[in-house]
Design an enzyme around this catalytic site. Structure first.
Site, PDB file in Angstrom:
ATOM      1  CB  SER A  55      32.532  32.934  40.327  1.00 13.94           C
ATOM      2  OG  SER A  55      31.374  33.647  40.707  1.00 13.94           O
ATOM      3  CE  LYS A  56      32.548  26.474  44.726  1.00 11.64           C
ATOM      4  NZ  LYS A  56      33.551  26.811  45.690  1.00 11.64           N
ATOM      5  NE  ARG A  57      29.772  36.706  42.228  1.00 12.10           N
ATOM      6  CZ  ARG A  57      29.480  37.387  41.119  1.00 12.10           C
ATOM      7  NH1 ARG A  57      28.284  37.879  40.952  1.00 12.10           N
ATOM      8  NH2 ARG A  57      30.399  37.590  40.192  1.00 12.10           N
TER       9      ARG A  57
END
Ligand code: GLU
Length: 464
Positions: free
Chosen positions: A235-237
């Site tokens: 994910s963006k994380r």
């Protein structure tokens, strides 16, 4: 004929997991002389945005994934109505009028009994439908186990009791994902579906719908998800960007496609693929069964390899948006020569554009450490002599310039770096850059002399 599809929901920007699915479907179609269909799954009116659809089209176009057809689910309601009618006629769909409250109570009771919440078929056999009450449409789940073959997972088996009479149309009249997905795959003649293994349970439900429609399902390949470094779903994380953001940081489309292909596909120990090789070598049995971890450094490496391999004049087209505007005033041939000097060193187009900028724009500042280490040392005499020799030179080829540098090196018994770095700083402002002779030759005599004089004057006049 093989027909695959990519079916994104335009509820956000296209991320790399989605792009990888598109790549697999595109390559499989092309590897089999088939067709690749793009289907925008925009039935969720609240969350679907035209801006996202446009970004998906732009991203696929940038990556060179040309589709043979495009369709929008939002324009296909009549078709869904027809298919729904068919299920009613067959007696395998029904209206369900159960209120939210009833369903909630049912759920609580089932949980208390330790059962998985499921619809109990309350409205399955209603004799009459009240005309004024809202309803959803459910299918009558056949009590037969669900089986299908998957190219990565082999034969899969689901106990039908895991499922219930699931909803295919909401009370607001909109259709559910599993229903529209199946109708469209039937209508579009889709033969193969490659998608993430997060869809396995959906596939089981979809198999039920194929059975109710009495149609043969497509072949499936459910690929493992891409993971982040911590092995949770990417994910963006984890620093993953949307597809167009990779374009904007200077990744070549072929490099991104190559890197994503390798996150789920392997052919011997080959890492770098041209677009043609990807089409030629793609096959479902080369898809990996285990999940791959996204590694931004590896992407940069793959990008560097593709930058190296590119034809300089083709690279020029990709580089244009990153070039200093002043570079665009120069001839393409001139910039192409500049590209050739740094193409094997740059990891991104941003870096490459930055490194060849000096060919078009005089440095406006000089590396401070470089000045200290290479100019503010006892080199004034040899450097001034070098400048004098360069002024007399023709700048016809590398050999000529090499001979000049060597003459001074020998006379003063000094090292090449001590002569080359001051010149490099004068030309580029930096201590790292293309070879000194090629820099001088491409910049040309007038421009080179001008820059060298400017720096030497500034440093040595001030000092003396
Ligand atoms: N719209 C679905 C998604 O984006 C499509 C899944 C599929 O059937 O490929 O997840």
């Amino acid at each position: 004929m093989v027909r695959t599809r990519f079916a994104p929901s335009p509820t956000g920007y296209l991320h790399i997991g989605g792009l990888r699915t598109a790549i697999f479907n595109y390559l499989f179609a092309k590897a089999n002389d088939g067709e690749f269909v793009l289907r925008i799954e925009d039935t969720d009116k609240e969350r679907s945005k035209d801006e996202y659809t446009q970004a998906i089209l732009e991203a696929l176009n940038w990556c060179g994934l040309k589709y043979d057809e495009i369709c929008y689910q939002s324009k296909r309601n009549d078709i869904y109505e027809q298919y729904l009618d068919e299920l009613f006629k067959k007696g395998v769909a029904y209206r369900c009028y159960c209120s939210k409250e009833r369903l909630e109570t049912l759920k609580q009771e089932q949980l208390k009994r330790g059962e998985n919440p499921h619809y109990d078929g309350h409205c399955r056999n209603l004799k009459e439908y009240p005309s004024d009450k809202p309803y959803v449409v459910r299918i009558k789940l056949p009590d037969e186990d669900i089986e299908f073959f998957d190219h990565l997972h082999g034969k899969l088996h689901f106990d039908y009791k895991q499922f219930d009479d699931f909803i295919i149309r909401r009370s607001d009249g909109s259709f559910m994902y599993n229903f529209t997905n199946v109708v469209d795959d039937i209508e579009c003649g889709i033969t193969h579906v490659i998608r993430g293994d997060d869809h396995l349970t959906n596939t089981a439900k979809q198999i039920v719908l194929y059975r109710l429609f009495e149609k043969t399902p497509p072949e499936y390949a459910h690929v493992p998800m891409i993971l982040g470094e911590d092995r949770t779903r990417l994910s963006k994380r984890h620093g993953a960007k949307s597809v167009l953001e990779y374009r904007d940081i200077g990744i070549l489309p072929v490099a991104l496609v190559n890197y994503l292909l390798r996150l789920g596909f392997s052919y011997k120990d080959k890492e770098i693929f041209t677009f043609d090789e990807m089409v030629e070598l793609f096959s479902l049995d080369r898809l990996n069964k285990s999940a791959a971890v996204f590694n931004p450094d590896k992407l940069l490496w793959v990008n560097a390899e593709h930058i190296k391999m590119s034809k300089p004049d083709e690279l020029y087209e990709y580089l244009k948006p990153f070039l200093d505007k002043r570079c665009l005033d120069f001839d393409k041939d001139y910039i192409v020569r500049a590209i050739e000097t740094r193409q094997t060193k740059a990891q991104t187009l941003v870096e490459l554009a930055d490194e060849i900028r000096f060919f078009c724009v005089e440095p406006d500042e000089y590396d401070k450490k470089g000045l200290k280490n290479y100019l503010k040392v006892k080199m004034e005499e040899p450097l001034k002599e070098l400048l004098g020799e360069l002024k007399k030179a023709e700048f016809k080829d590398e050999d000529e310039l090499k001979a000049i540098f060597e003459k001074i090196l020998n006379k003063y018994d000094t090292k090449m770096v001590k002569l080359a770095q001051p010149v490099r700083i004068a030309l580029t402002g930096k201590t790292i850059g293309p070879g000194i002779y090629e820099s001088l030759l491409i910049l040309g005599k007038d421009e080179s002399i001008k820059r060298i004089e400017k720096l030497f004057d500034a440093v040595y006049k001030k000092d003396s």
